[in-house]
Write an enzyme that holds these catalytic residues in place. Structure first.
Site, mmCIF file in Angstrom:
data_model
loop_
_atom_site.group_PDB
_atom_site.id
_atom_site.type_symbol
_atom_site.label_atom_id
_atom_site.label_comp_id
_atom_site.label_asym_id
_atom_site.label_seq_id
_atom_site.Cartn_x
_atom_site.Cartn_y
_atom_site.Cartn_z
ATOM 1 N N ARG A 133 0.906 -5.928 -6.748
ATOM 2 C CA ARG A 133 1.152 -7.779 -6.529
ATOM 3 C C ARG A 133 0.165 -8.210 -7.289
ATOM 4 O O ARG A 133 -0.602 -7.631 -7.874
ATOM 5 C CB ARG A 133 1.047 -8.113 -4.847
ATOM 6 C CG ARG A 133 2.843 -7.705 -4.357
ATOM 7 C CD ARG A 133 4.299 -8.022 -5.589
ATOM 8 N NE ARG A 133 4.492 -9.419 -5.019
ATOM 9 C CZ ARG A 133 5.323 -10.013 -4.350
ATOM 10 N NH1 ARG A 133 5.426 -9.363 -3.380
ATOM 11 N NH2 ARG A 133 5.341 -11.634 -4.376
ATOM 12 N N HIS A 167 2.549 1.383 2.505
ATOM 13 C CA HIS A 167 2.350 0.021 2.460
ATOM 14 C C HIS A 167 0.443 -0.490 2.662
ATOM 15 O O HIS A 167 -0.077 -0.107 3.653
ATOM 16 C CB HIS A 167 3.398 -0.311 3.280
ATOM 17 C CG HIS A 167 2.775 -2.450 2.835
ATOM 18 N ND1 HIS A 167 1.935 -2.532 3.656
ATOM 19 C CD2 HIS A 167 3.374 -3.553 2.364
ATOM 20 C CE1 HIS A 167 2.272 -4.301 3.584
ATOM 21 N NE2 HIS A 167 3.119 -4.083 2.457
ATOM 22 N N ALA A 182 0.852 10.394 2.401
ATOM 23 C CA ALA A 182 2.758 9.329 2.965
ATOM 24 C C ALA A 182 3.200 8.566 4.175
ATOM 25 O O ALA A 182 2.408 8.957 5.221
ATOM 26 C CB ALA A 182 3.933 10.317 2.826
ATOM 27 N N ASN A 188 -2.295 -6.650 8.592
ATOM 28 C CA ASN A 188 -4.128 -7.756 8.545
ATOM 29 C C ASN A 188 -3.287 -9.194 8.665
ATOM 30 O O ASN A 188 -4.373 -9.701 8.984
ATOM 31 C CB ASN A 188 -3.542 -8.059 6.422
ATOM 32 C CG ASN A 188 -2.734 -8.599 6.307
ATOM 33 O OD1 ASN A 188 -1.932 -9.088 6.720
ATOM 34 N ND2 ASN A 188 -2.547 -9.008 4.573
ATOM 35 N N SER A 216 -0.094 10.805 7.108
ATOM 36 C CA SER A 216 0.988 10.687 7.082
ATOM 37 C C SER A 216 1.005 10.407 8.139
ATOM 38 O O SER A 216 1.064 10.556 9.063
ATOM 39 C CB SER A 216 1.799 11.997 6.107
ATOM 40 O OG SER A 216 1.561 11.803 4.440
#
Length: 261
Positions: A133, A167, A182, A188, A216
């Site tokens: 992003r 993520h 993974a 946040n 992971s």
């Protein structure tokens, strides 16, 4: 930047060149099926630069302001330089373009989406269908696995490995040589504020210091710092800071010793 003057929204490389909006060095390889979108939502045009040895594959979509350095590759069906448009986390984005850099030797795999104002370092690889992003910075020699999401303004250092399916939440700091397994999840926001007219969310992104490793399936909560060279075991829920060099695991994660030297 110049204002759009009735040019078509999508253009081929030949049309972009004819309009004076393509700077391609000899030796650059651009598919005739690549799509270029030089104007942003505000109607401002930006030049696309493709240096010698760089490759842009078929059906890639490249927006104005993108620079592709020597030997870098944008594979088929990737999107690079996309302006942010719409509401997100207390702010509305107007669809403004920005400079976007794919450094020498970097690879953007097929299906990846790279927003405007992203800078990808030398020899870094962005995996298939990974999303970067607005405002993300990625250092040299880093590998971002496939189906990875890196949210706005995150900072990722050199020689980092982010494994598939993870993520990385907005404004996360990942220092050099960090390894994330993974399916790692980062958070946040402690209040889950969304579209509240009385207040903006107060974001507290996590930090991963130099050489930290997270196994992971782990989740790292808002504001947590994983110290340099620390190791967090797979499947952990990290609710508090982990000291440098510590071995931690569990739900919640607790320190169980030191990482062997």
């Amino acid at each position: 930047m110049i204002a759009s003057s009735g040019l078509p929204r999508e253009m081929t490389a030949a049309e972009l060149d004819e309009a004076g909006l393509l700077r391609a060095e000899q030796g650059a390889q651009i598919s005739p099926f690549a799509v270029f979108v030089p104007a942003d939502a505000l109607g401002l045009l930006r030049v696309v630069t493709v240096l010698s040895g760089a490759v842009i594959g078929p059906f890639a979509v490249v927006h104005g302001g993108v620079s592709v350095a020597e030997q870098a590759r944008i594979e088929e069906h990737a999107v690079v330089g996309k302006p942010e448009l719409g509401y997100a986390v207390g702010r509305t984005y107007p669809g403004a373009g920005a400079d976007t850099t794919i450094a020498a030797g970097a690879v953007v795999r097929s299906g990846a989406v790279v927003y405007a104002d992203v800078h990808i370092g030398v020899n870094t690889v962005v995996g298939h269908h990974t999303l970067l992003r607005t405002g993300v910075r990625v250092g040299a020699e880093t590998v971002l696995g496939h189906h990875l999401t890196v949210e706005r303004a995150s900072r990722i250092g050199r020689e980092v490995r982010c494994s598939p399916g993870s993520h990385i939440t907005s404004s996360t700091h990942i220092a050099d040589r960090v390894f994330l397994g993974a399916g790692v999840r980062t958070i946040n926001d402690k209040t889950l504020t969304w579209r509240d007219p009385a207040r903006n969310p107060v974001l507290q992104p996590p930090r991963f210091e130099t050489g930290a490793k997270v196994g992971s399936g782990s989740t790292v909560l808002a504001g947590v710092i994983i110290g340099a060279q620390a190791l967090v075991g797979a499947g952990s829920l990290v609710t508090r800071d982990i000291p440098a060099g510590a071995l931690a695991y569990g739900s919640p994660a607790r320190v169980h010793g030191q990482v062997p030297a």
